[in-house]
Design an enzyme around this catalytic site. Sequence first.
Site, PDB file in Angstrom:
ATOM      1  N   ASP A 138      -4.230  12.920   6.421  1.00 49.32           N
ATOM      2  CA  ASP A 138      -3.927  11.340   5.097  1.00 49.32           C
ATOM      3  C   ASP A 138      -5.690  11.202   4.435  1.00 49.32           C
ATOM      4  OD1 ASP A 138      -2.747   9.986   3.721  1.00 49.32           O
ATOM      5  OD2 ASP A 138      -3.040   7.687   4.606  1.00 49.32           O
ATOM      6  N   HIS A 145      -9.572   2.987  -5.432  1.00 45.37           N
ATOM      7  CA  HIS A 145      -8.917   2.709  -4.097  1.00 45.37           C
ATOM      8  C   HIS A 145     -10.502   1.853  -2.716  1.00 45.37           C
ATOM      9  CE1 HIS A 145      -6.980   1.820  -1.014  1.00 45.37           C
ATOM     10  NE2 HIS A 145      -7.109   2.298   0.500  1.00 45.37           N
ATOM     11  N   ARG A 247      -2.794  -4.325   8.922  1.00 46.04           N
ATOM     12  CA  ARG A 247      -4.218  -4.582   8.208  1.00 46.04           C
ATOM     13  C   ARG A 247      -5.014  -4.923   9.586  1.00 46.04           C
ATOM     14  NH1 ARG A 247      -4.451  -0.312   5.138  1.00 46.04           N
ATOM     15  NH2 ARG A 247      -3.753  -0.503   2.948  1.00 46.04           N
ATOM     16  N   GLN A 250      -5.301  -2.852  12.208  1.00 51.14           N
ATOM     17  CA  GLN A 250      -6.667  -1.740  11.552  1.00 51.14           C
ATOM     18  C   GLN A 250      -8.053  -2.467  11.708  1.00 51.14           C
ATOM     19  OE1 GLN A 250      -5.207  -0.034   8.142  1.00 51.14           O
ATOM     20  NE2 GLN A 250      -7.852   1.690   7.831  1.00 51.14           N
ATOM     21  N   LYS A 263      -1.395   2.749  11.512  1.00 45.40           N
ATOM     22  CA  LYS A 263      -1.002   3.575  10.958  1.00 45.40           C
ATOM     23  C   LYS A 263       0.113   4.296  11.372  1.00 45.40           C
ATOM     24  CE  LYS A 263      -4.488   3.392   7.709  1.00 45.40           C
ATOM     25  NZ  LYS A 263      -4.119   3.508   5.853  1.00 45.40           N
ATOM     26  N   GLU A 383      -5.261  -4.473  -2.091  1.00 42.82           N
ATOM     27  CA  GLU A 383      -6.082  -4.573  -2.745  1.00 42.82           C
ATOM     28  C   GLU A 383      -5.750  -5.563  -3.633  1.00 42.82           C
ATOM     29  OE1 GLU A 383      -6.059   0.181  -3.293  1.00 42.82           O
ATOM     30  OE2 GLU A 383      -7.575  -0.364  -5.089  1.00 42.82           O
TER      31      GLU A 383
HETATM   32 MN    MN Z   1      -2.654   5.897   3.580  1.00 45.29          MN
END
Ligand code: MN
Length: 438
Positions: A138, A145, A247, A250, A263, A383
């Site tokens: 990825d 972003h 999140r 993470q 993920k 975001e």
């Molecule tokens: Mn990604």
Amino acid sequence: MHLPAVDGTHHAALESWVESANASDTDFPVQNLALGVFRRRGSTSLPAIGAAIGDKIFDLRACFDMGLLDVLPPAARLSCTGWSLNNLMGAGREIAAALRRRISELLRADSALRPEAALVKMKDAEMLLPAEIGDYTDFYASVHHAANVGRMFRPDNPLLPNYKYLPVAYHGRASSVVAGGAPVRRPSGQIQAGGEAPVYEPSRMLDYESEVGMFIGRGNALGTPVPIVRAEEHLFGFCLLNDWSARDIQAWEYQPLGPFLAKNFATSISPWVVTADAMAPFRAPLERTTADPAQLPYLQSDWNDASGAFSIAIEVWLRTARMRSDGISAQRLSRGNFESMFWSPAQMIAHHASGGCNLRSGDLLGSGTISGPGEQSRGCLMELTERGTKPVQLASSEQRSFLEDGDEVILRGYCERPGFRRIGFGECRGIVEPSSTL
Ligand code: MN
């Protein structure tokens, strides 16, 4: 070398004898011919490769059995008899292009043959993963972003010093890539919720990331980099990709090696692969300004600067459990475009192989969250809601900072350009299921 070019298969006036492919709003006109792997629902028949045409699937194994592919080289027609696209991907771009021309001939309105026996209704088919994915990587190729996320943590210096020199990426997990439509279970994990020690709990900050997936066609040998001018020979095609992200997990786990359990619990991809050849009319210049640093030679080519990007509008839609029960249709949260990425597919491939890493047929590359400069083009909730501080208002009078159980995320993608037929990617869907307990 096979250079992608606009040819007769893209002609806007082409129509198909499959009527639904001529509807103005279909994702799958005869100019697209996206490929996928399907199985007839409720039958014991083996999976087969098909091409999407309107609301039907053109069964390529049936075409092989009927002798309709006999005009093709053996590598092209035999690759249509398998249960995944890997053999076709590995056969190279010339073979894929020859197959595209033949399918186009067979499905055009002026075709001498109308092999209706090879058609399957999409609603009678179950879509499977299009390829056996050996490895999944990825990227982080949207500068918008990266800047938006970076700004939350480093307001004065959002982009890290490497960002404009190399396409940043991490190695993901291939085993949990699922075909769109499969449910996604909320992960549990370690969350640092303010106490001295973290807790192990279901994620409270589950997010989606709207991305484009890229399938590797012909691979490169271990130890052999791919020159930028030849990188697209290794690009088979594109799909939609949702890189589900927890999140809170993470934030605690990611240093110093990057995301792991946040993920690797699921990545959803749309089942139809739009080939690189189908995308020939929708190429775009690479987005760069004079303020950006010069590209290192192994990542730069004039062709890539002029047309290395691809214009694909990507939309994110959300439908909560309450919206479903109240009969409220899905609500669009954002719309971005793959064209706005800082790094092109060719650069991602050239960089990935530049140290000698071998890419193999069927490997999957994610582009990274696709966000544009505007607020309406932010490709993830992190975001869009500014880390949950500005929840999204929904038509059901609900709010969302992050995803709740029962929420369905739907990605849609399409390409439009004056003078050409609109083509689409179909959908990538996933419903969030409650976490399972230990
Ligand atoms: Mn990604």
